[in-house]
Write a protein that holds these residues in place. Sequence first.
Motif, PDB file in Angstrom:
ATOM      1  N   UNK A 153       2.326   1.007 -11.348  1.00  0.00           N
ATOM      2  CA  UNK A 153       1.182   1.180 -10.447  1.00  0.00           C
ATOM      3  C   UNK A 153       0.150   0.073 -10.625  1.00  0.00           C
ATOM      4  N   UNK A 166       0.840  -1.209   0.000  1.00  0.00           N
ATOM      5  CA  UNK A 166       0.000   0.000   0.000  1.00  0.00           C
ATOM      6  C   UNK A 166       0.871   1.253   0.000  1.00  0.00           C
ATOM      7  N   UNK A 167       1.990   1.198   0.761  1.00  0.00           N
ATOM      8  CA  UNK A 167       2.906   2.355   0.790  1.00  0.00           C
ATOM      9  C   UNK A 167       3.531   2.556  -0.598  1.00  0.00           C
ATOM     10  N   UNK A 219       1.665   6.485  -6.904  1.00  0.00           N
ATOM     11  CA  UNK A 219       0.662   7.478  -7.299  1.00  0.00           C
ATOM     12  C   UNK A 219       1.214   8.895  -7.173  1.00  0.00           C
ATOM     13  N   UNK A 267       2.169   1.705  -3.386  1.00  0.00           N
ATOM     14  CA  UNK A 267       1.105   2.263  -4.250  1.00  0.00           C
ATOM     15  C   UNK A 267       1.030   3.774  -4.049  1.00  0.00           C
ATOM     16  N   UNK A 268       1.063   4.171  -2.780  1.00  0.00           N
ATOM     17  CA  UNK A 268       1.011   5.612  -2.480  1.00  0.00           C
ATOM     18  C   UNK A 268       2.177   6.321  -3.160  1.00  0.00           C
TER      19      UNK A 268
END
Lengths: 81, 556
Positions: free
Chosen positions: A65, A10-11, A17, A13-14
Amino acid sequence: MLQRLEKINAILILAGLIVLAGLIIYAGVYNLVSGNHTSLGDPYYSNQISVFERSPAITWTLFINLILLTIHLVFTLRKRK
Amino acid sequence: MKKHVTYIFVLLLISVAIAGLPNFVSGQFPVWKDSIAVACSVKHIGENGELGLGDNFYINFDNVNIPYCWDKNVYPLNQIYMYAFSSFSSIDPAMTVTLVYILIYLLIVTAVYLVAWELYNKHHLAFLSAILAGTSLALLRILTISPQQLFGFLLILFIVWNLLQYKKTNQKKYLLLILITVLNLALIHQLSLVVVSIALVIYFISIIKKKVLIIPFLLVAFSIIAFGLYIFSSGNNPLDYILKTIYYASTIGMSNLLPAHPIWEHPAILGYFLSIFGLFGALINLFTKKSPLKVFWWSMILFCLFMTHSYLLGFYFVGYRFLFFLFLPLSLLAPIFFVKISGAFGKSARYPIAIIIILSILASGIHGVNFLLDNYNGLSKPVLPTKEYREAITWLNDHSNKTDTVLTTIRNDQKYGTFLPYLYNGNVMIFPTFYFHKPMEFEFRGDENTYSYSGQSANPTTVIGKLIKPYVINTEDDEKEFISSYEDQRQVLYEMFKMTYYPKDIESQEYLDKYDIRFVIIWRGKPESQIYANTSEFKKVYQTESIAIYQYTKLN
């Protein structure tokens, strides 16, 4: 362990993005400031997507991503089971 | 309620900025081909009390006559609604229509917010959904090129809202509202009707309630009957009309002008952030057992994707038109991404989510602004003379007599020549290079010879100040008729050709004197710009970046 991996993903992905947004904002501001609009109106008619939209950096970041999101999707679906 | 108002207010501010900033930067009022066509139709209804036939009707916009008008079979309710809006306005129909379409764009963004609120019950998620929809290049492209489709999007959102209400309350009145909306779509935008009907039919069949199974059949039957009756009442055979429409759509689709975009280009076309979040949301939605309207969304997504890529099977139905509908399900499913990703961050989710939302708003916004700016600059040009051109003609009016004749040329990418008769006080002669895709009695040189025409061209040509009927060349017969219409004027055209490309010849100078040519307007980059630069008979009296005006000095 899996929860930890999910959080790391998730990090990532952040971060992905943020990079993608940065590239798009940079390209957008550059285009606005330089007035270098390459698509000459509608890309559908001119048979060109502008350089801005065909930027390899943006395409690759998008691709990375999508891979990260697929991993996240697997985590999410696994949790449901 | 107060929170809703605040969110919607901020949402509309951002949307107005995105739609307005490119307009401000380009310095042009956003007037596009189809909004002009609607404005033209509105004016026709106002003057004649009925829908027009789409031929030879000119609308005056900012002192420029524009020859493009829809006939009565093209989105009739769209025309009538726009007439209703315009009847309340005292400004020019072209401007009213454009402003109303911008208003409908804002209504779509608000409608996405309200539908997303029904789905997620969270302000920030509904807000994000609406921002992603409002900045989607699919919606912005429709706003600039085919604004008539905005009605279609708005009505689809209204149908979705009613579906959600029906699901919640089980009240039949919502089904009735859906039926009325679908009937409206039949006469307001048929492509939207096709997309939403397919999704609705599959959805209603999927919920397998015997009582409501009749609904999809009623929807389809009523809308087909309504459209058929309208076409029949306007003097056409509905079957012929539909076959002709399909043929027309597939012919355009085959043209090189409208290439099919492969799937990996879709994120650039729909918007990067919308595509990422929407794709993720749609996949989660697919694997979620009790998710609202799952069948409806996926029917729409799969049908649109299939039609977009139908060229792979040999069908060409202007695929990109179907692709644009994807922004609706994607933007409404995108919040699922945030719900799931915040789960991964646990309690500390607030800040990462806030960062993603802010960045996606900024990135999507700037992408949309760039796209619109390109479109405003590119698309307003064919329908409006530029400021530079207006200034040049104003200068010419100040420095010439009414008896002076001006010679100029036009071609397919620079149609401003057609505006000259309306802007210039004297006589004009325009050499219509735009039309000649085949050599006539004389030969063209270089690139001028390689002109190929678009089936949608409909521009007036002025020869010696006389306006010739604009031609729509779709078939070989149209082409023959067009060429034969010039038979009587071959000599004049030949003389114009000689004056334009061989001004030094003695023969040409006879013609220059014969027509009292005093000025020649030349476009930069065209072959004649070199020709005139090297003549002693012509003196350059005005020069801007793309326009030069030469004065003929050797007048007897």
